[in-house]
Each structure stands twice: as C-alpha cells, then as structure tokens.
Design a protein around this motif. Sequence first.
Motif, PDB file in Angstrom:
ATOM      1  N   LEU A   4       0.829  -1.217   0.000  1.00 43.61           N
ATOM      2  CA  LEU A   4       0.000   0.000   0.000  1.00 43.61           C
ATOM      3  C   LEU A   4       0.860   1.262   0.000  1.00 43.61           C
ATOM      4  O   LEU A   4       0.483   2.280  -0.567  1.00 43.61           O
ATOM      5  N   PRO A 115     -10.525   0.798   3.647  1.00 44.32           N
ATOM      6  CA  PRO A 115      -9.506   1.073   4.672  1.00 44.32           C
ATOM      7  C   PRO A 115     -10.012   0.832   6.100  1.00 44.32           C
ATOM      8  O   PRO A 115     -10.421   1.746   6.800  1.00 44.32           O
ATOM      9  N   PHE A 117      -8.623  -0.873   9.555  1.00 42.52           N
ATOM     10  CA  PHE A 117      -7.425  -1.417  10.213  1.00 42.52           C
ATOM     11  C   PHE A 117      -7.313  -0.777  11.594  1.00 42.52           C
ATOM     12  O   PHE A 117      -7.917   0.269  11.850  1.00 42.52           O
ATOM     13  N   HIS A 153      -1.806  -3.451   7.001  1.00 38.01           N
ATOM     14  CA  HIS A 153      -3.160  -2.915   7.139  1.00 38.01           C
ATOM     15  C   HIS A 153      -4.178  -3.679   6.294  1.00 38.01           C
ATOM     16  O   HIS A 153      -5.306  -3.907   6.697  1.00 38.01           O
TER      17      HIS A 153
ATOM     18  N   TYR B  14     -15.635   5.379   2.678  1.00 39.36           N
ATOM     19  CA  TYR B  14     -15.905   3.948   2.651  1.00 39.36           C
ATOM     20  C   TYR B  14     -16.675   3.456   3.875  1.00 39.36           C
ATOM     21  O   TYR B  14     -16.669   2.269   4.180  1.00 39.36           O
ATOM     22  N   ASP B  42     -10.576   9.668   1.976  1.00 40.22           N
ATOM     23  CA  ASP B  42     -10.551   8.890   3.206  1.00 40.22           C
ATOM     24  C   ASP B  42      -9.184   9.018   3.885  1.00 40.22           C
ATOM     25  O   ASP B  42      -8.187   8.516   3.375  1.00 40.22           O
ATOM     26  N   CYS B  44      -8.133   7.601   6.580  1.00 39.72           N
ATOM     27  CA  CYS B  44      -7.595   6.306   7.023  1.00 39.72           C
ATOM     28  C   CYS B  44      -6.798   5.669   5.891  1.00 39.72           C
ATOM     29  O   CYS B  44      -5.702   5.143   6.106  1.00 39.72           O
ATOM     30  N   GLU B  45      -7.356   5.698   4.683  1.00 39.88           N
ATOM     31  CA  GLU B  45      -6.656   5.085   3.558  1.00 39.88           C
ATOM     32  C   GLU B  45      -5.319   5.789   3.313  1.00 39.88           C
ATOM     33  O   GLU B  45      -4.299   5.142   3.070  1.00 39.88           O
ATOM     34  N   ALA B  48      -2.849   4.561   5.857  1.00 38.14           N
ATOM     35  CA  ALA B  48      -2.353   3.211   5.562  1.00 38.14           C
ATOM     36  C   ALA B  48      -1.329   3.253   4.430  1.00 38.14           C
ATOM     37  O   ALA B  48      -0.379   2.477   4.418  1.00 38.14           O
ATOM     38  N   ARG B  49      -1.532   4.168   3.510  1.00 38.35           N
ATOM     39  CA  ARG B  49      -0.594   4.302   2.388  1.00 38.35           C
ATOM     40  C   ARG B  49       0.601   5.192   2.757  1.00 38.35           C
ATOM     41  O   ARG B  49       1.483   5.408   1.938  1.00 38.35           O
TER      42      ARG B  49
END
Lengths: 288, 131
Positions: A4, A115, A117, A153, B14, B42, B44-45, B48-49
């Motif tokens: 990711l 997403p 996690f 994640h 999401y 988002d 959160c995304e 995570a990235r």
Amino acid sequence: MSALTEQPTLRILFYEGEGSTPLEPAKRYDAMTALLENGYAVTRTGSGKVAGHERGPLLVLGRFDSGNPPVDNVDQDQASLRFQDVSELGPSEILAKAESTRDETGSVKPGEWKPWFPVIDYDRCTNCMQCLSFCLFNVYGVDEENRIQAQNHDNCKTNCPACSRVCPEAAIMFPKYKSGPINGDVVTAADMGQEKMKVDISALLGGDVYAALRSRTTQAQERFSKERDEKQALNERQKCLTKLAQNADIPKEVLLSLPSPDEILRKAEEAKARGAAALARQNQMKNA
Amino acid sequence: MSDSPRILYCHCNYAQVVPEETKHSVLKKLSDSGAAFDAVADLCEMAARKDPMLRQIAEGGNVKIAACYPRAVKWIFGGAGCALKQSSTQVLNMRTEETEEIAATLLDGELVPNLPADKDGSKPAPHELPN
C-alpha cells in the motif's frame, strides 16, 4: 512493509489562481463530490505556488486563461503533471478525465480496498503485545525498537474489531466502528470497566479463545472420528464461533473466512510466539 | 503566505459513520466559500498508504481538520509517522458536531487547538521518534 505504501496515487488540483478564472461554486461542489466519492483527493487553491504530489501524478483542473495551463505555478515534475481545462466539462466528464489519467499513469484504482485497520493510541498502549498475540491475520508487528504497530493494514478483516476487545488499555481504535471508545471517542472509566470485562468474556469458556477452540475442535474431531459425524463436528465449531462472534462483535463473514481449525491453531501458535518473542526482546532492551 | 489555518476535509468515503447530510453540507459550504482547502476521500486510507500529503499537513503549520474524533485523527496521523502538533491542530468531529458549527469554525480563521494531550509531555511519543 505493505505494498500500500508504494503504489502511486493520482492527486487532483482545482487550480483557481493567477492565470485562470474561478469556477462557479455549484460546479466546483459537483465536481469535487464526484471525485471524492470515487476515491480521489482534491485540493482547491486560489493563489500562490502549489506543492506537487510526491507519490504519483498530479492532474490540474481549471479554466485556464487563453487555454494556457499555469505550468510555472505548480511544483511538480513535468512527466507526472497533467492539465485539463474544464470550461466545457460537467462533473461526470471531469471524473472520466480523472479515471483515464489514472489508467494512463498506472495509478492505483481507489476503492478496491476498504480502509479498515487498527489505529493504536500510544498514549494508552503499554506494549503488552496482546494484540499481536491475538491476531490471526498478521496485521501487527513491531518496529526496530520492539514497539507494537499495525504493519499489514490490508490483512485486517473488514468490520472486525476483535483485537480492540482484547486490548486491556482500550488503546486500539477502528475509526469507522459504530461506537465508542473503539471509534476514537474518549475512553471513560466505565469503558475501562467494560473493556476489562470484555477481556474476561473473550477468554471464553475458561482461559483463552484458542484453548477454547482447541478443546472444541478436539472434541469435535474425536466425535467425528468415532461417529463419522461430520455434521456434528461442524456444529460444534459453529457453536464456539457463534459465541465468539457475539462477545467480540466479529462479523459472520470474518468467521466464515477463517481457515480450518488446524490452521487456526497453527496461526494462533505463531502469533503467540511472535508476541512472546517481541516481549522478550523488549525486556532484554530494558535490562541492557 | 496567509496566516489562516490550512483546511483539511475528510469525506470518509468507505463507511457510513459520518452522516451524509453533514458531509455534503460541510463540503458545500467549503466549496461556496472560495477558500483554499484539501479534500480527501478517506484519511484512514491515506494513513495506511503513508501518503506524503499527511507529512506536508503535519509539518505545515496551523491546520483545521474536519473528520471524526480528535483521538482517532491524532493517531491516524501518528500511525503514519506524521505526528500532528498539538499546539497547531484543531479537529472538528463530523460524527457528532453540527454542520453549521463545523463550517463556521473551519472558515473563521482562528485556531483553538484540541488534540488530546500526550501521555507524557516530557518524552516524545513513539510516533514522534525518527524512523
């Protein structure tokens, strides 16, 4: 490290600064909504030089005076910079342009991964490694200083908050969870009482969820081998998992995706061993 | 350079935990205002990235963030290795606060820091240590 963090993403900029004519607010809102709901990050700027995007292409949208894009006002290498005049485009056409730019530049397609996690509150975390020992899906790991962290994640099971239930400090959040404190709301004394109780509950049927599973599985296997009653063995497993689901709020889909009982046991042992090893290294560092 | 705090809006794309009406009303008011702002699908995304934009925001001075609970936002950034500064961050919670109040606060130009305090201010938290 998860893939990711390496995938290029497309960033979009609404440029409404020098050398352009601002969009009408309604048009701006409609276009932004279409882009956001399809997973894109969008920046609206009105003046000054704009910082570029460090991990992928940047698509600059605007109504450029005389059709000339503001090349000098965007700090991005030319190879990954795209301009699109949107004077004649509606929201769906702007979205289509974003999609085609994404495809053309090999950027990640938004929305393919939800997403979900764990987010660790390090103000509360005591690095006890219970989460690492509990998670069957290898979501957790430790950094070079043996501090717990969420590492993989995208291994996490969507809508499953089980690890937050076993955390004795209520330090694990899932920001998309329905209720507090797991969703990030303030942790109250009452929550801590509940959390402690949940740990007791999660130690279902006396001791440890995996011990419970092992016991049930063994009983079921014995019965299966004696009676050749596969259905009964499955029922036993189902009973145990249903109880887990109710007490830890684990979605059925997650339970259904669990591997075979033997595989669960193997993974549980591996997770426990990783947790124990991390704790041992932590103690060694403390004593050194 | 403007002294106004940077504005970051999270669409929490999401999940259905932020009321749709709140999200859209806040976004509409931001769009109508003509102010510069960052809108992300988002947060959160992005965390995570480990999206580099998070670091730009965390290191970029005053910021107002319309998202969810301040404790969650603090550690979404922290988990990505981009600790927000307590003295320069204000989080507006679209899960619990009223649309009008959120929009007005985002645009009023004044910063009222509200991230939860660190457990021990004398020591850097794990997320603040160099990688």
